[in-house]
Scaffold this motif. Structure first.
Motif, PDB file in Angstrom:
ATOM      1  N   GLU A   1      -8.020  10.968   1.865  1.00 44.21           N
ATOM      2  CA  GLU A   1      -7.763  11.943   0.799  1.00 44.21           C
ATOM      3  C   GLU A   1      -9.043  12.652   0.367  1.00 44.21           C
ATOM      4  O   GLU A   1      -9.042  13.858   0.106  1.00 44.21           O
ATOM      5  CB  GLU A   1      -7.141  11.235  -0.411  1.00 44.21           C
ATOM      6  CG  GLU A   1      -5.705  10.794  -0.215  1.00 44.21           C
ATOM      7  CD  GLU A   1      -5.174  10.028  -1.410  1.00 44.21           C
ATOM      8  OE1 GLU A   1      -3.967  10.131  -1.675  1.00 44.21           O
ATOM      9  OE2 GLU A   1      -5.948   9.311  -2.063  1.00 44.21           O
ATOM     10  N   GLU A   2     -10.135  11.904   0.314  1.00 44.25           N
ATOM     11  CA  GLU A   2     -11.404  12.449  -0.166  1.00 44.25           C
ATOM     12  C   GLU A   2     -12.275  13.004   0.963  1.00 44.25           C
ATOM     13  O   GLU A   2     -13.387  13.447   0.721  1.00 44.25           O
ATOM     14  CB  GLU A   2     -12.181  11.366  -0.927  1.00 44.25           C
ATOM     15  CG  GLU A   2     -11.466  10.797  -2.141  1.00 44.25           C
ATOM     16  CD  GLU A   2     -11.467  11.768  -3.306  1.00 44.25           C
ATOM     17  OE1 GLU A   2     -12.202  12.781  -3.235  1.00 44.25           O
ATOM     18  OE2 GLU A   2     -10.733  11.517  -4.287  1.00 44.25           O
TER      19      GLU A   2
ATOM     20  N   ALA B   1      -6.657   5.080   2.874  1.00 40.82           N
ATOM     21  CA  ALA B   1      -5.936   6.220   2.310  1.00 40.82           C
ATOM     22  C   ALA B   1      -6.845   7.075   1.431  1.00 40.82           C
ATOM     23  O   ALA B   1      -6.840   8.312   1.531  1.00 40.82           O
ATOM     24  CB  ALA B   1      -4.734   5.726   1.498  1.00 40.82           C
ATOM     25  N   ARG B   2      -7.637   6.418   0.616  1.00 45.12           N
ATOM     26  CA  ARG B   2      -8.506   7.175  -0.286  1.00 45.12           C
ATOM     27  C   ARG B   2      -9.589   7.932   0.473  1.00 45.12           C
ATOM     28  O   ARG B   2      -9.925   9.067   0.129  1.00 45.12           O
ATOM     29  CB  ARG B   2      -9.147   6.232  -1.314  1.00 45.12           C
ATOM     30  CG  ARG B   2      -9.933   6.972  -2.377  1.00 45.12           C
ATOM     31  CD  ARG B   2     -10.373   6.077  -3.496  1.00 45.12           C
ATOM     32  NE  ARG B   2     -11.075   6.827  -4.523  1.00 45.12           N
ATOM     33  CZ  ARG B   2     -11.654   6.288  -5.587  1.00 45.12           C
ATOM     34  NH1 ARG B   2     -11.597   4.974  -5.770  1.00 45.12           N
ATOM     35  NH2 ARG B   2     -12.278   7.038  -6.476  1.00 45.12           N
TER      36      ARG B   2
ATOM     37  N   ALA C   1      -5.427   0.817   1.192  1.00 41.61           N
ATOM     38  CA  ALA C   1      -5.692   1.779   0.122  1.00 41.61           C
ATOM     39  C   ALA C   1      -7.062   2.420   0.279  1.00 41.61           C
ATOM     40  O   ALA C   1      -7.244   3.609  -0.029  1.00 41.61           O
ATOM     41  CB  ALA C   1      -5.581   1.096  -1.241  1.00 41.61           C
TER      42      ALA C   1
ATOM     43  N   ALA D   1       0.829  -1.200   0.000  1.00 41.51           N
ATOM     44  CA  ALA D   1       0.000   0.000   0.000  1.00 41.51           C
ATOM     45  C   ALA D   1       0.870   1.259   0.000  1.00 41.51           C
ATOM     46  O   ALA D   1       0.532   2.260  -0.648  1.00 41.51           O
ATOM     47  CB  ALA D   1      -0.920  -0.001   1.216  1.00 41.51           C
ATOM     48  N   ARG D   2       1.977   1.213   0.703  1.00 44.14           N
ATOM     49  CA  ARG D   2       2.903   2.360   0.749  1.00 44.14           C
ATOM     50  C   ARG D   2       3.447   2.674  -0.638  1.00 44.14           C
ATOM     51  O   ARG D   2       3.636   3.835  -1.010  1.00 44.14           O
ATOM     52  CB  ARG D   2       4.038   2.046   1.731  1.00 44.14           C
ATOM     53  CG  ARG D   2       5.243   2.985   1.661  1.00 44.14           C
ATOM     54  CD  ARG D   2       4.924   4.401   2.066  1.00 44.14           C
ATOM     55  NE  ARG D   2       6.118   5.243   1.963  1.00 44.14           N
ATOM     56  CZ  ARG D   2       6.109   6.559   2.073  1.00 44.14           C
ATOM     57  NH1 ARG D   2       4.989   7.196   2.301  1.00 44.14           N
ATOM     58  NH2 ARG D   2       7.226   7.250   1.955  1.00 44.14           N
TER      59      ARG D   2
ATOM     60  N   ARG E   1       1.830   2.271  -3.336  1.00 40.19           N
ATOM     61  CA  ARG E   1       0.736   2.901  -4.095  1.00 40.19           C
ATOM     62  C   ARG E   1       0.451   4.317  -3.597  1.00 40.19           C
ATOM     63  O   ARG E   1       0.044   5.191  -4.370  1.00 40.19           O
ATOM     64  CB  ARG E   1      -0.539   2.079  -3.943  1.00 40.19           C
ATOM     65  CG  ARG E   1      -0.477   0.651  -4.422  1.00 40.19           C
ATOM     66  CD  ARG E   1      -1.869   0.031  -4.273  1.00 40.19           C
ATOM     67  NE  ARG E   1      -1.843  -1.416  -4.291  1.00 40.19           N
ATOM     68  CZ  ARG E   1      -2.914  -2.164  -4.044  1.00 40.19           C
ATOM     69  NH1 ARG E   1      -4.068  -1.596  -3.747  1.00 40.19           N
ATOM     70  NH2 ARG E   1      -2.830  -3.488  -4.082  1.00 40.19           N
ATOM     71  N   HIS E   2       0.610   4.542  -2.286  1.00 42.24           N
ATOM     72  CA  HIS E   2       0.233   5.823  -1.676  1.00 42.24           C
ATOM     73  C   HIS E   2       1.413   6.355  -0.863  1.00 42.24           C
ATOM     74  O   HIS E   2       1.452   6.208   0.354  1.00 42.24           O
ATOM     75  CB  HIS E   2      -0.992   5.642  -0.763  1.00 42.24           C
ATOM     76  CG  HIS E   2      -2.225   5.210  -1.490  1.00 42.24           C
ATOM     77  ND1 HIS E   2      -3.124   6.111  -2.019  1.00 42.24           N
ATOM     78  CD2 HIS E   2      -2.696   3.991  -1.788  1.00 42.24           C
ATOM     79  CE1 HIS E   2      -4.104   5.451  -2.605  1.00 42.24           C
ATOM     80  NE2 HIS E   2      -3.865   4.168  -2.482  1.00 42.24           N
ATOM     81  N   ASP E   3       2.356   6.983  -1.539  1.00 42.41           N
ATOM     82  CA  ASP E   3       3.540   7.462  -0.835  1.00 42.41           C
ATOM     83  C   ASP E   3       3.304   8.777  -0.105  1.00 42.41           C
ATOM     84  O   ASP E   3       4.220   9.356   0.470  1.00 42.41           O
ATOM     85  CB  ASP E   3       4.726   7.596  -1.794  1.00 42.41           C
ATOM     86  CG  ASP E   3       4.428   8.533  -2.967  1.00 42.41           C
ATOM     87  OD1 ASP E   3       3.337   9.140  -2.991  1.00 42.41           O
ATOM     88  OD2 ASP E   3       5.299   8.656  -3.844  1.00 42.41           O
ATOM     89  N   LYS E   4       2.053   9.263  -0.120  1.00 40.70           N
ATOM     90  CA  LYS E   4       1.732  10.483   0.619  1.00 40.70           C
ATOM     91  C   LYS E   4       1.447  10.191   2.094  1.00 40.70           C
ATOM     92  O   LYS E   4       1.206  11.114   2.873  1.00 40.70           O
ATOM     93  CB  LYS E   4       0.515  11.177   0.002  1.00 40.70           C
ATOM     94  CG  LYS E   4       0.720  11.675  -1.424  1.00 40.70           C
ATOM     95  CD  LYS E   4      -0.546  12.321  -1.946  1.00 40.70           C
ATOM     96  CE  LYS E   4      -0.363  12.799  -3.380  1.00 40.70           C
ATOM     97  NZ  LYS E   4      -1.623  13.398  -3.921  1.00 40.70           N
ATOM     98  N   PHE E   5       1.427   8.919   2.451  1.00 35.60           N
ATOM     99  CA  PHE E   5       1.042   8.538   3.809  1.00 35.60           C
ATOM    100  C   PHE E   5       2.207   7.895   4.560  1.00 35.60           C
ATOM    101  O   PHE E   5       3.063   7.235   3.982  1.00 35.60           O
ATOM    102  CB  PHE E   5      -0.137   7.567   3.777  1.00 35.60           C
ATOM    103  CG  PHE E   5      -1.421   8.209   3.357  1.00 35.60           C
ATOM    104  CD1 PHE E   5      -2.301   8.708   4.300  1.00 35.60           C
ATOM    105  CD2 PHE E   5      -1.745   8.338   2.022  1.00 35.60           C
ATOM    106  CE1 PHE E   5      -3.488   9.324   3.919  1.00 35.60           C
ATOM    107  CE2 PHE E   5      -2.922   8.945   1.624  1.00 35.60           C
ATOM    108  CZ  PHE E   5      -3.793   9.443   2.587  1.00 35.60           C
TER     109      PHE E   5
END
Length: 355
Positions: free
Chosen positions: A323-324, A319-320, A316, A27-28, A30-34
């Motif tokens: 984000e949303e 994370a989404r 994920a 997951a990291r 895929r989502h390096d903003k977290f």
């Protein structure tokens, strides 16, 4: 500005630390903003991180050796919320140390801990468990409640519809997701009073960010004709398990048929691309990550038997939703509902006075 963090209960699930850490690492990527807060036995987590330097660089470990058992009753687990990996992951969200929590542990215990620590949002009487399922259409279908509440009245069902629509808008990008109530028929006179009352309320309140399409029967859930299916937790859990059981039955039946003779095995080789597509479509790991909607924070439940890829999908989802800004979307939907209900009430009073 510091990056938002996701708290991961590294001790939950059938496979425990190894799979949870591997899933978080995927997951990291895929989502390096977290960043991540990994909760559990520090020695075991540290050893697992040796294979995932990308996750190790973005993580902090919160040591905890106590684990909620898979068959532990929620009331007992709740008394140990401050000492277990699950409880500490949820508490991190409460204290603002993480934006979301992910666990593959005991569902009942996770629900109890989350509700106690985070409380329900203003305007929500009960949280609901929502999950995504595949369909024959271009869209996945989201269904709630799947077990958080064995009973739900009309008010609860309307609130579920608002929460489900907010979540579906994130998933589908649709301004007005198609929402239906699960019932034994599509006729207006079918079902319990609470279903008919909820339908009447959703039909009367216009201007919401959803399209209420009446009722849906269980055999139509996966046809792709609806985006959100709303029901009580008892009916929803039965429907979900029946759908999952049927999917396993079909795949097992095909496997048996393709291995019954030499001719069948040849047929399997010819049709393998199609069967692989079917297997991928029905694999629950590809739709992993149920969400407790209606809480003051994001909590995601992963399948206990999820693979690393399945855990990655659950993370994920968390994370989404961060984000949303899911909680804000739900709050906005509830505010709109109250405003529309007030307008309807005023209109009814004016009509009565005119008589």
């Amino acid at each position: 500005m510091s990056l938002p963090r996701i708290a991961v209960d590294a001790m939950g699930g059938d496979e425990g630390v190894r799979v949870m850490i591997a899933g978080a690492a995927e997951a990291r990527r895929r989502h390096d903003k977290f960043k991540f807060l990994l909760v559990g036995d520090e020695a075991r987590i540290t050893a697992a991180l040796e294979s995932h330097p990308n996750l190790r660089a973005a993580s902090e470990i919160l040591h905890c050796s106590d684990v909620v058992g898979g068959d532990e009753v929620p009331s007992r687990a709740l008394r140990r919320a401050k000492t277990t990996s699950m409880g500490l992951a949820v508490n991190a969200v409460k204290e603002g140390k993480a934006g979301a929590a992910v666990s593959a542990g005991n569902t009942g215990a996770l629900m109890a801990m989350s509700k106690l620590a985070l409380r329900t949002m203003p305007g929500i009487d009960r949280p609901a468990l929502a999950a995504i399922m595949p369909t024959l259409g271009d869209n996945d279908v989201m269904m709630l409640d799947l077990g958080a509440n064995t009973e739900a009245d009309a008010r609860n069902l309307v609130q579920f519809a608002i929460m489900g629509a907010a979540y579906s808008r994130i998933l589908t990008g649709k301004d007005k997701p198609r929402v239906r109530l699960l019932n034994i028929g599509t006729e207006e006179n079918k079902g319990f009073d609470r279903l008919r009352d909820a339908a009447a309320q959703l039909q009367a309140v216009t201007g919401l960010d959803l399209q209420f399409d009446g009722y849906v029967e269980s055999d139509k859930i996966n046809r792709g004709e609806v985006d959100v299916v709303v029901t009580d937790g008892f009916s929803g859990n039965i429907a979900l398990k029946a759908i999952e059981g049927t999917a396993r039955f079909v795949t097992d039946l095909l496997r048996r048929a393709f291995t019954s003779s030499i001719r069948s095995k040849v047929g399997f080789l010819v049709s393998r691309p199609a069967t692989e597509l079917l297997r991928h479509h029905l694999d629950p790991n590809n739709h992993n990550g149920a969400v407790f909607l209606g809480l003051n924070g994001v909590v995601v439940k992963s399948h206990g038997s999820a693979t690393a890829g399945g855990v990655a999908n659950a993370v994920a989802v968390a994370a989404r939703l961060l984000e949303e800004n899911l909680t804000h979307r739900i709050s906005a939907g509830l505010a709109e509902l109250r405003a529309r209900e007030a307008d309807v009430g005023t209109t009814d009073e004016e009509a009565e006075a005119a008589k």
